[in-house]
Scaffold this motif. Sequence first.
Motif, PDB file in Angstrom:
ATOM      1  N   THR A 124     -10.585  -4.037  -2.677  1.00 12.71           N
ATOM      2  CA  THR A 124     -11.355  -3.575  -3.832  1.00 12.71           C
ATOM      3  C   THR A 124     -10.414  -3.228  -4.970  1.00 12.71           C
ATOM      4  OG1 THR A 124     -11.314  -1.298  -2.988  1.00 12.71           O
ATOM      5  CG2 THR A 124     -13.181  -2.685  -2.347  1.00 12.71           C
ATOM      6  N   ASP A 125     -10.957  -2.682  -6.054  1.00 11.42           N
ATOM      7  CA  ASP A 125     -10.104  -2.280  -7.168  1.00 11.42           C
ATOM      8  C   ASP A 125      -9.178  -1.142  -6.749  1.00 11.42           C
ATOM      9  OD1 ASP A 125     -11.249  -4.143  -8.796  1.00 11.42           O
ATOM     10  OD2 ASP A 125     -12.374  -2.725 -10.038  1.00 11.42           O
ATOM     11  N   LEU A 126      -7.973  -1.174  -7.294  1.00  8.88           N
ATOM     12  CA  LEU A 126      -6.994  -0.111  -7.099  1.00  8.88           C
ATOM     13  C   LEU A 126      -6.838   0.608  -8.437  1.00  8.88           C
ATOM     14  CD1 LEU A 126      -4.808   1.198  -5.231  1.00  8.88           C
ATOM     15  CD2 LEU A 126      -3.201  -0.492  -6.146  1.00  8.88           C
ATOM     16  N   VAL A 127      -7.022   1.927  -8.436  1.00 10.51           N
ATOM     17  CA  VAL A 127      -6.984   2.677  -9.698  1.00 10.51           C
ATOM     18  C   VAL A 127      -6.035   3.868  -9.574  1.00 10.51           C
ATOM     19  CG1 VAL A 127      -9.341   2.002 -10.281  1.00 10.51           C
ATOM     20  CG2 VAL A 127      -8.938   4.129  -9.023  1.00 10.51           C
ATOM     21  N   LEU A 128      -5.698   4.425 -10.727  1.00  4.21           N
ATOM     22  CA  LEU A 128      -4.886   5.638 -10.730  1.00  4.21           C
ATOM     23  C   LEU A 128      -5.620   6.738  -9.974  1.00  4.21           C
ATOM     24  CD1 LEU A 128      -3.529   5.684 -14.403  1.00  4.21           C
ATOM     25  CD2 LEU A 128      -2.234   5.202 -12.313  1.00  4.21           C
ATOM     26  N   GLY A 129      -4.923   7.393  -9.078  1.00  2.41           N
ATOM     27  CA  GLY A 129      -5.542   8.411  -8.239  1.00  2.41           C
ATOM     28  C   GLY A 129      -5.739   7.948  -6.803  1.00  2.41           C
ATOM     29  N   ASP A 130      -5.627   6.633  -6.575  1.00  2.00           N
ATOM     30  CA  ASP A 130      -5.645   6.115  -5.198  1.00  2.00           C
ATOM     31  C   ASP A 130      -4.261   6.351  -4.605  1.00  2.00           C
ATOM     32  OD1 ASP A 130      -8.281   5.191  -5.154  1.00  2.00           O
ATOM     33  OD2 ASP A 130      -7.728   3.256  -6.026  1.00  2.00           O
ATOM     34  N   THR A 131      -4.194   7.179  -3.587  1.00  2.00           N
ATOM     35  CA  THR A 131      -2.896   7.581  -3.053  1.00  2.00           C
ATOM     36  C   THR A 131      -2.801   7.319  -1.549  1.00  2.00           C
ATOM     37  OG1 THR A 131      -3.686   9.842  -2.636  1.00  2.00           O
ATOM     38  CG2 THR A 131      -2.642   9.407  -4.777  1.00  2.00           C
ATOM     39  N   CYS A 132      -1.560   7.317  -1.069  1.00  2.00           N
ATOM     40  CA  CYS A 132      -1.320   7.217   0.366  1.00  2.00           C
ATOM     41  C   CYS A 132      -1.520   8.603   0.995  1.00  2.00           C
ATOM     42  CB  CYS A 132       0.094   6.697   0.634  1.00  2.00           C
ATOM     43  SG  CYS A 132       1.403   7.868   0.191  1.00  2.00           S
ATOM     44  N   GLU A 133      -1.347   8.675   2.310  1.00  2.00           N
ATOM     45  CA  GLU A 133      -1.562   9.934   3.013  1.00  2.00           C
ATOM     46  C   GLU A 133      -0.629  11.040   2.529  1.00  2.00           C
ATOM     47  OE1 GLU A 133      -1.121   7.012   4.274  1.00  2.00           O
ATOM     48  OE2 GLU A 133      -2.836   6.517   5.551  1.00  2.00           O
ATOM     49  N   ALA A 134       0.538  10.641   2.019  1.00  2.00           N
ATOM     50  CA  ALA A 134       1.511  11.628   1.545  1.00  2.00           C
ATOM     51  C   ALA A 134       1.292  12.021   0.087  1.00  2.00           C
ATOM     52  CB  ALA A 134       2.935  11.095   1.730  1.00  2.00           C
ATOM     53  N   GLY A 135       0.281  11.432  -0.540  1.00  2.00           N
ATOM     54  CA  GLY A 135      -0.047  11.816  -1.908  1.00  2.00           C
ATOM     55  C   GLY A 135       0.586  10.971  -2.989  1.00  2.00           C
ATOM     56  N   TYR A 136       1.293   9.897  -2.615  1.00  2.00           N
ATOM     57  CA  TYR A 136       1.921   9.026  -3.618  1.00  2.00           C
ATOM     58  C   TYR A 136       0.921   7.963  -4.091  1.00  2.00           C
ATOM     59  CZ  TYR A 136       6.462  10.959  -2.250  1.00  2.00           C
ATOM     60  OH  TYR A 136       7.520  11.804  -2.000  1.00  2.00           O
ATOM     61  N   GLN A 137       0.985   7.642  -5.370  1.00  2.00           N
ATOM     62  CA  GLN A 137       0.135   6.586  -5.928  1.00  2.00           C
ATOM     63  C   GLN A 137       0.384   5.276  -5.188  1.00  2.00           C
ATOM     64  OE1 GLN A 137      -2.274   6.461  -8.434  1.00  2.00           O
ATOM     65  NE2 GLN A 137      -2.497   4.285  -7.927  1.00  2.00           N
ATOM     66  N   LEU A 138      -0.697   4.556  -4.928  1.00  2.00           N
ATOM     67  CA  LEU A 138      -0.576   3.217  -4.358  1.00  2.00           C
ATOM     68  C   LEU A 138      -0.355   2.200  -5.469  1.00  2.00           C
ATOM     69  CD1 LEU A 138      -3.530   3.414  -1.809  1.00  2.00           C
ATOM     70  CD2 LEU A 138      -1.082   3.438  -1.250  1.00  2.00           C
ATOM     71  N   ARG A 139       0.348   1.134  -5.149  1.00  2.00           N
ATOM     72  CA  ARG A 139       0.635   0.062  -6.098  1.00  2.00           C
ATOM     73  C   ARG A 139       0.382  -1.285  -5.408  1.00  2.00           C
ATOM     74  NH1 ARG A 139       6.788  -1.786  -6.594  1.00  2.00           N
ATOM     75  NH2 ARG A 139       5.719  -3.765  -6.312  1.00  2.00           N
TER      76      ARG A 139
END
Length: 225
Positions: A124-139
Amino acid sequence: MKHIVLLTGAGMSAESGIKTFRDADGLWEGHDVMEVATPEGFASNPALVLDFYNQRRKQLFEVEPNQAHFDLAALEKDYQVSIITQNVDDLHERAGSTNVIHLHGELLKVRSTGNHNKIKEWKTDLVLGDTCEAGYQLRPHIVWFGEDVPMIEKAATICETADILVIIGTSMQVYPAASLMHNITKNTPIYFIDPKPNIGSSDNITVIKLPATQGVTQLISLIKA
């Protein structure tokens, strides 16, 4: 069983409707590649970069593998087949190929900006605020310009075991991918499929001046003759 190694690029998926990486003007879907395909571009405008790959991901669901994808998958009945692709689509897999290495990443995966080994499926779409379990932004799980190509060593090792090397739809101008053809053993037959080839035939190189679908049909007739 002979081992066929295939190096595929943008021309492999072009007949499925996926545009080649860059148009003649150097733009990718209207964007300067430095804006959307570099770590610096992501740092400068992450929302733009995420939206760019969201559009590429959506496009992927609108296309299907072409006949060349299916024909390569069918080779697995008679050969050991390894596909090393510069493409970030999943068309080889959807056509049935079972041994595919993506040198430049995959559109349907994302990874953590805090740990590049934290990779997950993403459709699906990836947006700002989508993070991994450790809280880092996904890219996007894409190898951008200036980044290491983590699969290159594995790909080089595979090329060393090739009985036949096939290059489809890539000019072999982008390094380190372009170096892979030099990892084969001496005198290994090479087939180069491209409608606008940038090399000529020689003792061990057969140039097939056709698009992927027609070129793969001719390839199969040659290697099975």
